[in-house]
Design an enzyme around this catalytic site. Structure first.
Site, short mmCIF file in Angstrom:
data_model
loop_
_atom_site.label_atom_id
_atom_site.label_comp_id
_atom_site.label_asym_id
_atom_site.label_seq_id
_atom_site.Cartn_x
_atom_site.Cartn_y
_atom_site.Cartn_z
N LEU A 115 60.60 88.45 -15.07
CA LEU A 115 61.00 87.74 -16.28
C LEU A 115 61.94 86.59 -15.92
O LEU A 115 61.88 85.52 -16.53
CB LEU A 115 61.68 88.68 -17.26
CG LEU A 115 62.10 88.01 -18.58
CD1 LEU A 115 60.88 87.62 -19.40
CD2 LEU A 115 63.03 88.89 -19.39
N TYR A 116 62.80 86.79 -14.92
CA TYR A 116 63.69 85.70 -14.48
C TYR A 116 62.88 84.46 -14.14
O TYR A 116 63.16 83.36 -14.62
CB TYR A 116 64.51 86.17 -13.26
CG TYR A 116 65.21 85.06 -12.53
CD1 TYR A 116 66.18 84.28 -13.17
CD2 TYR A 116 64.91 84.75 -11.20
CE1 TYR A 116 66.82 83.25 -12.51
CE2 TYR A 116 65.55 83.73 -10.53
CZ TYR A 116 66.50 82.97 -11.19
OH TYR A 116 67.13 81.95 -10.54
N ALA A 117 61.84 84.64 -13.31
CA ALA A 117 60.99 83.50 -12.93
C ALA A 117 60.28 82.92 -14.15
O ALA A 117 60.14 81.69 -14.28
CB ALA A 117 59.99 83.93 -11.87
N THR A 144 61.36 82.84 -17.22
CA THR A 144 62.28 82.04 -18.03
C THR A 144 62.52 80.66 -17.39
O THR A 144 62.71 79.67 -18.09
CB THR A 144 63.65 82.73 -18.24
OG1 THR A 144 64.31 82.95 -16.98
CG2 THR A 144 63.51 84.05 -18.98
#
Length: 338
Positions: free
Chosen positions: A154-156, A158
Protein backbone atom coordinates in the site's frame (compact mmCIF):
# COMPACT_ATOMS: atom_id res chain seq x y z
CA UNK A 1 21.61 33.66 -6.72
CA UNK A 2 18.53 35.40 -5.31
CA UNK A 3 17.23 34.18 -1.99
CA UNK A 4 14.19 31.93 -2.28
CA UNK A 5 11.61 30.85 0.27
CA UNK A 6 11.03 27.10 0.47
CA UNK A 7 8.35 25.11 2.24
CA UNK A 8 9.93 21.80 3.27
CA UNK A 9 7.40 19.33 4.65
CA UNK A 10 8.77 16.58 6.85
CA UNK A 11 11.55 18.98 7.90
CA UNK A 12 12.19 17.08 11.16
CA UNK A 13 12.51 13.84 9.18
CA UNK A 14 15.73 12.32 7.85
CA UNK A 15 15.83 13.67 4.28
CA UNK A 16 13.79 16.78 5.15
CA UNK A 17 16.30 17.78 7.82
CA UNK A 18 19.30 17.39 5.51
CA UNK A 19 17.53 19.21 2.66
CA UNK A 20 16.61 22.12 4.94
CA UNK A 21 20.21 22.33 6.21
CA UNK A 22 21.52 22.54 2.65
CA UNK A 23 19.05 25.27 1.62
CA UNK A 24 19.78 27.32 4.75
CA UNK A 25 23.55 26.94 4.23
CA UNK A 26 23.30 28.57 0.81
CA UNK A 27 21.22 31.46 2.16
CA UNK A 28 17.62 30.51 1.39
CA UNK A 29 14.68 30.87 3.76
CA UNK A 30 13.02 27.65 4.90
CA UNK A 31 9.62 27.17 6.48
CA UNK A 32 9.81 23.66 7.89
CA UNK A 33 6.61 21.75 8.52
CA UNK A 34 6.29 18.49 10.48
CA UNK A 35 3.71 16.77 12.67
CA UNK A 36 6.42 15.14 14.86
CA UNK A 37 4.47 11.87 14.92
CA UNK A 38 5.59 8.88 16.99
CA UNK A 39 6.28 6.43 14.12
CA UNK A 40 9.83 6.46 15.53
CA UNK A 41 11.60 8.18 18.44
CA UNK A 42 10.33 11.78 18.57
CA UNK A 43 13.49 12.84 20.43
CA UNK A 44 15.55 12.20 17.30
CA UNK A 45 13.17 14.44 15.29
CA UNK A 46 13.39 17.12 17.99
CA UNK A 47 17.21 16.96 17.90
CA UNK A 48 17.22 17.51 14.14
CA UNK A 49 14.75 20.35 14.56
CA UNK A 50 16.84 22.00 17.28
CA UNK A 51 19.77 22.16 14.86
CA UNK A 52 17.61 23.78 12.16
CA UNK A 53 16.25 26.31 14.65
CA UNK A 54 19.78 27.69 15.15
CA UNK A 55 19.44 29.30 11.70
CA UNK A 56 17.80 32.73 11.58
CA UNK A 57 16.21 31.94 8.19
CA UNK A 58 14.35 28.88 9.52
CA UNK A 59 10.82 28.90 10.83
CA UNK A 60 9.04 25.78 12.15
CA UNK A 61 5.33 25.04 11.89
CA UNK A 62 3.88 22.00 13.62
CA UNK A 63 1.08 20.75 11.39
CA UNK A 64 -0.20 17.48 9.96
CA UNK A 65 -0.51 17.30 6.16
CA UNK A 66 -3.95 15.74 6.60
CA UNK A 67 -5.16 18.81 8.57
CA UNK A 68 -6.97 20.67 5.78
CA UNK A 69 -7.60 23.89 7.72
CA UNK A 70 -4.06 23.94 9.11
CA UNK A 71 -2.52 23.46 5.67
CA UNK A 72 -4.74 26.17 4.17
CA UNK A 73 -3.49 28.54 6.87
CA UNK A 74 0.17 27.72 6.11
CA UNK A 75 -0.29 28.62 2.44
CA UNK A 76 -2.36 31.71 3.32
CA UNK A 77 0.30 33.12 5.65
CA UNK A 78 3.38 32.52 3.47
CA UNK A 79 4.45 32.98 -0.11
CA UNK A 80 6.68 30.14 -1.31
CA UNK A 81 8.91 30.00 -4.38
CA UNK A 82 9.17 26.20 -4.19
CA UNK A 83 7.45 23.50 -2.12
CA UNK A 84 9.48 20.35 -1.37
CA UNK A 85 7.11 17.71 -0.03
CA UNK A 86 9.12 15.11 1.91
CA UNK A 87 6.54 14.42 4.61
CA UNK A 88 4.97 10.99 4.26
CA UNK A 89 4.14 7.91 6.21
CA UNK A 90 7.21 5.89 5.32
CA UNK A 91 8.12 2.24 5.68
CA UNK A 92 7.07 -0.80 3.69
CA UNK A 93 6.37 -3.24 6.53
CA UNK A 94 4.42 -0.76 8.68
CA UNK A 95 1.90 -0.39 5.84
CA UNK A 96 0.83 -4.03 6.34
CA UNK A 97 -0.48 -3.29 9.83
CA UNK A 98 -1.33 0.45 9.72
CA UNK A 99 -2.80 1.09 6.26
CA UNK A 100 -4.87 4.14 7.24
CA UNK A 101 -1.74 6.05 8.30
CA UNK A 102 -0.66 5.86 4.63
CA UNK A 103 -3.89 7.10 3.06
CA UNK A 104 -4.15 9.92 5.64
CA UNK A 105 -0.63 11.24 5.10
CA UNK A 106 0.26 10.18 1.57
CA UNK A 107 -3.09 10.64 -0.20
CA UNK A 108 -5.25 13.10 1.78
CA UNK A 109 -2.16 14.97 2.99
CA UNK A 110 -0.67 15.16 -0.48
CA UNK A 111 -3.97 16.47 -1.87
CA UNK A 112 -3.81 19.29 0.71
CA UNK A 113 -0.28 20.13 -0.53
CA UNK A 114 -1.45 20.18 -4.16
CA UNK A 115 -4.40 22.41 -3.26
CA UNK A 116 -2.11 24.77 -1.35
CA UNK A 117 0.29 25.01 -4.29
CA UNK A 118 -2.60 25.59 -6.69
CA UNK A 119 -4.43 28.27 -4.72
CA UNK A 120 -1.35 30.25 -3.66
CA UNK A 121 0.31 30.20 -7.07
CA UNK A 122 3.54 28.36 -6.13
CA UNK A 123 5.40 27.83 -9.43
CA UNK A 124 7.13 24.52 -8.59
CA UNK A 125 6.36 21.47 -6.43
CA UNK A 126 9.00 18.80 -5.79
CA UNK A 127 7.77 15.65 -4.06
CA UNK A 128 9.15 12.38 -2.77
CA UNK A 129 8.18 9.19 -4.54
CA UNK A 130 9.92 5.84 -4.01
CA UNK A 131 11.80 2.99 -5.67
CA UNK A 132 9.11 0.73 -4.15
CA UNK A 133 6.86 1.95 -6.96
CA UNK A 134 8.57 -0.51 -9.33
CA UNK A 135 6.94 -3.35 -7.40
CA UNK A 136 6.79 -6.56 -9.43
CA UNK A 137 9.07 -5.18 -12.18
CA UNK A 138 12.20 -7.28 -12.59
CA UNK A 139 14.03 -5.62 -15.50
CA UNK A 140 16.92 -3.66 -14.03
CA UNK A 141 18.19 -1.04 -13.73
CA UNK A 142 14.73 0.41 -13.12
CA UNK A 143 13.92 3.18 -15.59
CA UNK A 144 11.30 5.93 -15.34
CA UNK A 145 10.04 4.88 -18.77
CA UNK A 146 8.83 1.53 -17.36
CA UNK A 147 5.20 0.85 -16.49
CA UNK A 148 4.66 0.92 -12.71
CA UNK A 149 1.17 -0.55 -12.39
CA UNK A 150 2.11 -3.46 -10.11
CA UNK A 151 2.99 -2.10 -6.64
CA UNK A 152 3.51 -4.74 -3.94
CA UNK A 153 2.53 -2.66 -0.90
CA UNK A 154 0.00 0.00 0.00
CA UNK A 155 2.94 2.34 0.68
CA UNK A 156 4.07 1.99 -2.94
CA UNK A 157 0.47 2.33 -4.15
CA UNK A 158 0.07 5.65 -2.30
CA UNK A 159 3.26 6.95 -3.92
CA UNK A 160 1.98 5.87 -7.35
CA UNK A 161 -1.19 7.81 -6.46
CA UNK A 162 0.97 10.88 -5.67
CA UNK A 163 2.55 10.73 -9.13
CA UNK A 164 -0.76 10.57 -10.99
CA UNK A 165 -2.40 13.17 -8.73
CA UNK A 166 0.55 15.51 -9.34
CA UNK A 167 0.30 15.02 -13.10
CA UNK A 168 -3.40 15.89 -13.11
CA UNK A 169 -2.69 19.12 -11.20
CA UNK A 170 0.22 20.04 -13.49
CA UNK A 171 -2.15 19.58 -16.44
CA UNK A 172 -5.11 21.42 -14.92
CA UNK A 173 -3.37 24.33 -13.18
CA UNK A 174 -0.15 24.77 -15.17
CA UNK A 175 2.44 24.67 -12.40
CA UNK A 176 5.66 22.65 -12.58
CA UNK A 177 5.91 19.33 -10.74
CA UNK A 178 8.95 17.11 -10.16
CA UNK A 179 8.62 13.65 -8.58
CA UNK A 180 11.74 11.96 -7.21
CA UNK A 181 11.83 8.19 -6.73
CA UNK A 182 14.21 7.71 -3.82
CA UNK A 183 16.32 4.55 -3.66
CA UNK A 184 17.41 3.31 -0.18
CA UNK A 185 18.75 6.49 1.47
CA UNK A 186 21.18 6.20 4.38
CA UNK A 187 23.52 8.39 6.41
CA UNK A 188 23.89 10.39 9.65
CA UNK A 189 20.63 11.35 11.40
CA UNK A 190 18.95 8.40 9.62
CA UNK A 191 15.72 6.65 10.54
CA UNK A 192 15.78 4.08 13.36
CA UNK A 193 13.56 1.68 11.37
CA UNK A 194 16.10 1.45 8.52
CA UNK A 195 18.58 -1.41 8.10
CA UNK A 196 21.77 0.60 8.72
CA UNK A 197 20.45 1.95 12.04
CA UNK A 198 19.10 -1.42 13.21
CA UNK A 199 22.26 -3.28 12.19
CA UNK A 200 24.63 -0.75 13.79
CA UNK A 201 22.63 -0.75 17.04
CA UNK A 202 22.45 -4.57 17.13
CA UNK A 203 26.16 -5.10 16.40
CA UNK A 204 27.26 -2.53 18.99
CA UNK A 205 24.98 -4.10 21.62
CA UNK A 206 26.08 -7.64 20.71
CA UNK A 207 22.51 -8.61 19.80
CA UNK A 208 21.45 -10.66 16.73
CA UNK A 209 20.36 -8.71 13.65
CA UNK A 210 17.47 -9.90 11.44
CA UNK A 211 18.75 -10.45 7.90
CA UNK A 212 15.82 -10.98 5.53
CA UNK A 213 15.77 -13.18 2.43
CA UNK A 214 18.73 -14.99 4.06
CA UNK A 215 20.89 -12.01 3.09
CA UNK A 216 20.23 -12.46 -0.61
CA UNK A 217 19.15 -8.85 -1.10
CA UNK A 218 20.61 -6.16 -3.35
CA UNK A 219 19.94 -2.47 -2.71
CA UNK A 220 20.93 0.76 -4.44
CA UNK A 221 22.10 2.33 -1.17
CA UNK A 222 22.36 6.10 -1.70
CA UNK A 223 24.15 8.46 0.69
CA UNK A 224 21.98 11.29 1.99
CA UNK A 225 24.34 14.12 0.89
CA UNK A 226 24.17 12.84 -2.70
CA UNK A 227 20.37 12.66 -2.45
CA UNK A 228 20.13 16.23 -1.16
CA UNK A 229 22.35 17.51 -3.98
CA UNK A 230 19.87 15.95 -6.42
CA UNK A 231 16.79 17.24 -4.58
CA UNK A 232 18.08 20.83 -4.49
CA UNK A 233 19.21 20.71 -8.14
CA UNK A 234 15.76 19.42 -9.15
CA UNK A 235 14.11 22.18 -7.10
CA UNK A 236 16.23 24.77 -8.94
CA UNK A 237 15.27 23.41 -12.37
CA UNK A 238 11.50 23.19 -12.85
CA UNK A 239 10.46 21.02 -15.80
CA UNK A 240 9.01 22.40 -19.02
CA UNK A 241 6.36 20.52 -20.96
CA UNK A 242 7.73 18.14 -23.59
CA UNK A 243 6.52 19.40 -26.98
CA UNK A 244 7.30 16.01 -28.54
CA UNK A 245 5.29 13.99 -26.03
CA UNK A 246 3.06 11.53 -27.89
CA UNK A 247 -0.30 10.40 -26.50
CA UNK A 248 -0.29 7.41 -28.88
CA UNK A 249 2.91 6.15 -27.26
CA UNK A 250 2.93 7.87 -23.87
CA UNK A 251 6.25 8.09 -22.02
CA UNK A 252 5.42 7.71 -18.29
CA UNK A 253 8.46 9.79 -17.25
CA UNK A 254 7.51 12.99 -19.10
CA UNK A 255 4.44 14.86 -20.30
CA UNK A 256 3.13 17.72 -22.42
CA UNK A 257 2.43 19.24 -18.97
CA UNK A 258 5.23 20.66 -16.78
CA UNK A 259 5.77 17.28 -15.14
CA UNK A 260 8.75 14.95 -14.69
CA UNK A 261 9.52 11.92 -12.57
CA UNK A 262 13.13 10.94 -11.92
CA UNK A 263 14.94 8.09 -10.23
CA UNK A 264 17.35 9.38 -7.59
CA UNK A 265 19.75 6.67 -6.51
CA UNK A 266 23.37 5.63 -6.51
CA UNK A 267 23.29 3.41 -9.62
CA UNK A 268 25.78 1.09 -7.84
CA UNK A 269 23.78 -1.71 -6.21
CA UNK A 270 25.37 -3.42 -3.20
CA UNK A 271 24.69 -6.88 -1.80
CA UNK A 272 23.21 -6.74 1.68
CA UNK A 273 25.98 -8.96 3.08
CA UNK A 274 28.61 -6.51 1.73
CA UNK A 275 26.72 -3.65 3.37
CA UNK A 276 26.77 -5.56 6.69
CA UNK A 277 30.53 -6.16 6.25
CA UNK A 278 31.06 -2.40 5.84
CA UNK A 279 29.18 -1.83 9.13
CA UNK A 280 31.19 -4.56 10.90
CA UNK A 281 34.40 -2.93 9.70
CA UNK A 282 33.34 0.54 10.92
CA UNK A 283 32.06 -0.73 14.27
CA UNK A 284 34.97 -3.13 14.79
CA UNK A 285 32.73 -6.07 15.70
CA UNK A 286 31.18 -9.01 13.88
CA UNK A 287 27.41 -9.25 13.52
CA UNK A 288 25.37 -12.14 14.91
CA UNK A 289 23.09 -12.79 11.93
CA UNK A 290 19.56 -14.14 12.29
CA UNK A 291 18.82 -15.27 8.70
CA UNK A 292 15.12 -14.98 7.88
CA UNK A 293 12.82 -15.41 4.86
CA UNK A 294 11.85 -12.44 2.68
CA UNK A 295 9.14 -10.23 4.17
CA UNK A 296 5.79 -9.60 2.46
CA UNK A 297 6.12 -6.55 0.21
CA UNK A 298 9.93 -6.66 0.05
CA UNK A 299 11.66 -6.93 -3.32
CA UNK A 300 14.92 -8.88 -3.65
CA UNK A 301 16.76 -6.24 -5.66
CA UNK A 302 16.72 -2.54 -6.58
CA UNK A 303 18.93 -0.62 -8.99
CA UNK A 304 18.32 2.87 -10.36
CA UNK A 305 18.96 4.13 -13.85
CA UNK A 306 19.74 7.78 -13.00
CA UNK A 307 20.74 8.92 -16.49
CA UNK A 308 17.63 11.12 -16.87
CA UNK A 309 18.38 13.11 -13.70
CA UNK A 310 22.04 13.35 -14.68
CA UNK A 311 21.04 14.77 -18.07
CA UNK A 312 18.48 17.17 -16.56
CA UNK A 313 20.48 18.61 -13.62
CA UNK A 314 23.96 17.03 -13.70
CA UNK A 315 23.22 14.59 -10.85
CA UNK A 316 26.29 12.42 -10.11
CA UNK A 317 26.33 10.57 -6.78
CA UNK A 318 29.90 9.92 -5.61
CA UNK A 319 29.86 8.70 -1.98
CA UNK A 320 31.02 5.10 -1.56
CA UNK A 321 29.21 2.77 0.85
CA UNK A 322 32.44 2.49 2.89
CA UNK A 323 32.64 6.25 3.43
CA UNK A 324 28.89 6.66 3.94
CA UNK A 325 28.68 3.86 6.54
CA UNK A 326 31.74 5.23 8.39
CA UNK A 327 30.09 8.65 8.57
CA UNK A 328 26.89 7.12 9.94
CA UNK A 329 28.66 5.00 12.57
CA UNK A 330 30.66 8.05 13.71
CA UNK A 331 27.43 10.06 14.06
CA UNK A 332 25.67 7.18 15.86
CA UNK A 333 28.48 6.82 18.42
CA UNK A 334 28.50 10.58 19.07
CA UNK A 335 24.72 10.99 19.24
CA UNK A 336 24.08 7.97 21.47
CA UNK A 337 27.41 8.33 23.34
CA UNK A 338 28.38 4.72 22.57
Amino acid sequence: MTQKTFLVTGAAGFIGYHTSERLLARGDKVVGLDNLNSYYDVRLKESRLARLQQHENFRFIKCDLADKAGMEQVFRQHQFDVVINLAAQAGVRYSLTNPHAYTDSNVTGFLNVLEGVRHSGVPHLVFASTSSIYGANTKQPFSETQNVDHPLTLYAATKKANEVMAHSYAHLFDFAVTGLRFFTVYGPWGRPDMALFLFTKGILEGKPIDVFNHGDMVRDFTYVDDIVTGVVAAADNPPEGDKNWDGDEPNPATSYAKYRVFNIGNNKPVKLMEFIEAIEESVGKKAIKNLMPIQPGDVPSTCADVSALEKAVGFKPDTSVKVGVENFVRWYREYYRV
